[in-house]
Write a protein that holds these residues in place. Structure first.
Motif, short mmCIF file in Angstrom:
data_model
loop_
_atom_site.label_atom_id
_atom_site.label_comp_id
_atom_site.label_asym_id
_atom_site.label_seq_id
_atom_site.Cartn_x
_atom_site.Cartn_y
_atom_site.Cartn_z
N THR A 117 3.39 -96.11 -83.15
CA THR A 117 3.07 -97.48 -84.02
C THR A 117 2.68 -98.71 -82.98
N CYS A 118 4.24 -99.48 -82.75
CA CYS A 118 3.94 -100.12 -82.21
C CYS A 118 3.06 -100.54 -81.04
N ILE A 119 3.76 -99.34 -80.03
CA ILE A 119 3.33 -98.57 -78.49
C ILE A 119 1.71 -98.58 -78.54
N THR A 120 1.22 -97.74 -80.11
CA THR A 120 -0.28 -97.49 -79.91
C THR A 120 -0.73 -98.95 -80.22
N LEU A 121 -0.03 -99.92 -81.33
CA LEU A 121 -1.13 -101.01 -81.17
C LEU A 121 -0.97 -102.04 -80.25
N GLN A 122 0.02 -101.79 -79.24
CA GLN A 122 -0.02 -102.83 -77.93
C GLN A 122 -0.61 -101.92 -76.78
N LEU A 123 -0.22 -101.10 -76.47
CA LEU A 123 -0.03 -100.23 -74.98
C LEU A 123 -2.02 -99.84 -74.92
N ILE A 124 -2.10 -99.12 -76.03
CA ILE A 124 -3.13 -98.39 -76.56
C ILE A 124 -4.38 -99.33 -77.20
N ASP A 125 -4.04 -99.94 -77.80
CA ASP A 125 -4.90 -101.03 -78.39
C ASP A 125 -5.29 -102.48 -78.35
N GLY A 126 -4.28 -102.64 -77.13
CA GLY A 126 -4.12 -104.15 -76.46
C GLY A 126 -3.86 -105.60 -77.89
N TYR A 127 -3.30 -104.88 -78.52
CA TYR A 127 -2.76 -106.19 -80.11
C TYR A 127 -1.56 -106.80 -79.33
N ASP A 128 -1.59 -108.49 -79.59
CA ASP A 128 0.19 -108.48 -79.16
C ASP A 128 1.30 -108.61 -80.27
N ILE A 129 2.21 -108.88 -80.06
CA ILE A 129 3.30 -108.84 -81.29
C ILE A 129 2.37 -109.39 -82.20
N VAL A 130 2.25 -110.79 -82.63
CA VAL A 130 1.62 -111.71 -83.32
C VAL A 130 0.78 -110.41 -84.55
N ALA A 131 -0.05 -110.48 -84.41
CA ALA A 131 -1.01 -109.15 -84.45
C ALA A 131 -0.03 -107.96 -85.36
N ILE A 132 0.61 -107.22 -84.64
CA ILE A 132 1.28 -105.81 -84.90
C ILE A 132 1.82 -106.14 -85.84
N ALA A 133 2.75 -107.32 -85.98
CA ALA A 133 3.46 -107.89 -87.03
C ALA A 133 2.59 -108.16 -88.62
N LYS A 134 1.67 -108.83 -88.03
CA LYS A 134 0.62 -109.18 -89.47
C LYS A 134 0.34 -107.16 -89.42
N ILE A 135 0.01 -106.70 -88.39
CA ILE A 135 -0.72 -104.95 -89.12
C ILE A 135 0.63 -104.32 -89.83
N THR A 136 2.06 -104.55 -88.84
CA THR A 136 2.72 -103.72 -89.73
C THR A 136 3.59 -104.33 -90.72
N GLN A 137 3.23 -105.36 -91.06
CA GLN A 137 4.36 -106.44 -92.06
C GLN A 137 6.38 -106.60 -91.38
N MET A 138 5.77 -105.86 -90.34
CA MET A 138 7.70 -106.19 -89.45
C MET A 138 7.42 -107.68 -89.04
N LYS A 139 8.80 -108.36 -89.14
CA LYS A 139 8.91 -109.23 -88.05
C LYS A 139 8.65 -109.33 -87.15
N GLU A 140 8.43 -110.17 -86.19
CA GLU A 140 7.93 -110.32 -84.55
C GLU A 140 9.37 -109.31 -83.50
N GLY A 141 10.39 -109.85 -83.68
CA GLY A 141 11.69 -109.29 -83.30
C GLY A 141 12.06 -107.71 -83.45
N THR A 142 11.16 -107.51 -85.08
CA THR A 142 11.53 -105.90 -85.27
C THR A 142 11.21 -105.22 -84.29
N VAL A 143 9.31 -105.89 -84.25
CA VAL A 143 8.44 -104.96 -83.36
C VAL A 143 8.72 -105.58 -81.57
N LYS A 144 9.16 -106.29 -81.73
CA LYS A 144 9.45 -106.87 -79.92
C LYS A 144 10.89 -105.22 -79.99
N SER A 145 11.44 -105.03 -80.66
CA SER A 145 13.26 -103.97 -80.58
C SER A 145 11.96 -102.85 -80.86
#
Length: 188
Positions: free
Chosen positions: A139-167
């Motif tokens: 999910t994180c890979i798709t949202l960043q590399l394919i859909d172009g979302y930044d880490i903050v937006a991915i965290a909002k979409i997934t409701q994960m912490k930014e550090g978790t998204v980065k991991s």
């Protein structure tokens, strides 16, 4: 007439049930939503279409709950994320489902879809690499590399912490890079 902003379209739908306004939102966001599902389902276009349709139905029925705290697109992608994971929870064994999708690709049924053009082997390899990832990583890979979302937006979409998204991004990228290198793609 100038194009209406997402907020004004949402207001028209929420206040008066304006279906034409919602149709404009669907036309604007159907490609990103469908692309997200194609990556999550490893290229299963029929399932992706079904999940996208469910997403827009849920968005329409709950549009009055949109508060504007994030962009409409982020709100919509959160719904898409939930629709996908609701689907996965309904399946008794997610790994079995993903294995079945992967087998379909390998056996060629997905390879004949209109999505796989002259770059079909690369797409199959990318879907195979995505299949190796844990669902959260994919999910994180798709949202960043394919859909172009930044880490903050991915965290909002997934409701994960930014550090978790980065991991998840770091582990997912490493797994994909290793798989692609092992299959003849040169890495930098």
């Amino acid at each position: 007439m100038a194009s209406l902003t997402d907020i004004s379209l949402v207001a028209q739908v929420a206040v008066s049930g304006n279906r034409q306004a919602f149709d404009q939102l669907v036309r604007k966001y159907q490609s990103p939503v469908r692309r997200f599902f194609l990556s999550q389902t490893l290229g299963d276009s029929q399932l992706s279409d079904d999940l996208a349709q469910d997403t827009f139905i849920k968005a329409y029925t709950s549009i009055a709950s949109f508060r504007g705290l994030a962009s409409f697109q982020t709100w919509l992608m959160r719904i898409a994320y939930n629709v996908y994971y609701d689907y996965c929870r309904k399946m008794s064994n997610e790994k079995l489902v993903m294995r079945d999708v992967n087998e379909k690709m390998i056996n060629g049924s997905a390879a004949h879809s209109s999505l796989l053009t002259s770059h079909s082997s690369l797409k199959i390899d990318l879907y195979s690499a995505l299949a190796l990832l844990k669902p959260e990583e994919r999910t994180c890979i798709t949202l960043q590399l394919i859909d172009g979302y930044d880490i903050v937006a991915i965290a909002k979409i997934t409701q994960m912490k930014e550090g978790t998204v980065k991991s998840h991004l770091s582990r997912g990228k490493e797994k994909m890079a290793n798989y692609l290198r092992e299959n003849g793609y040169e890495g930098r």
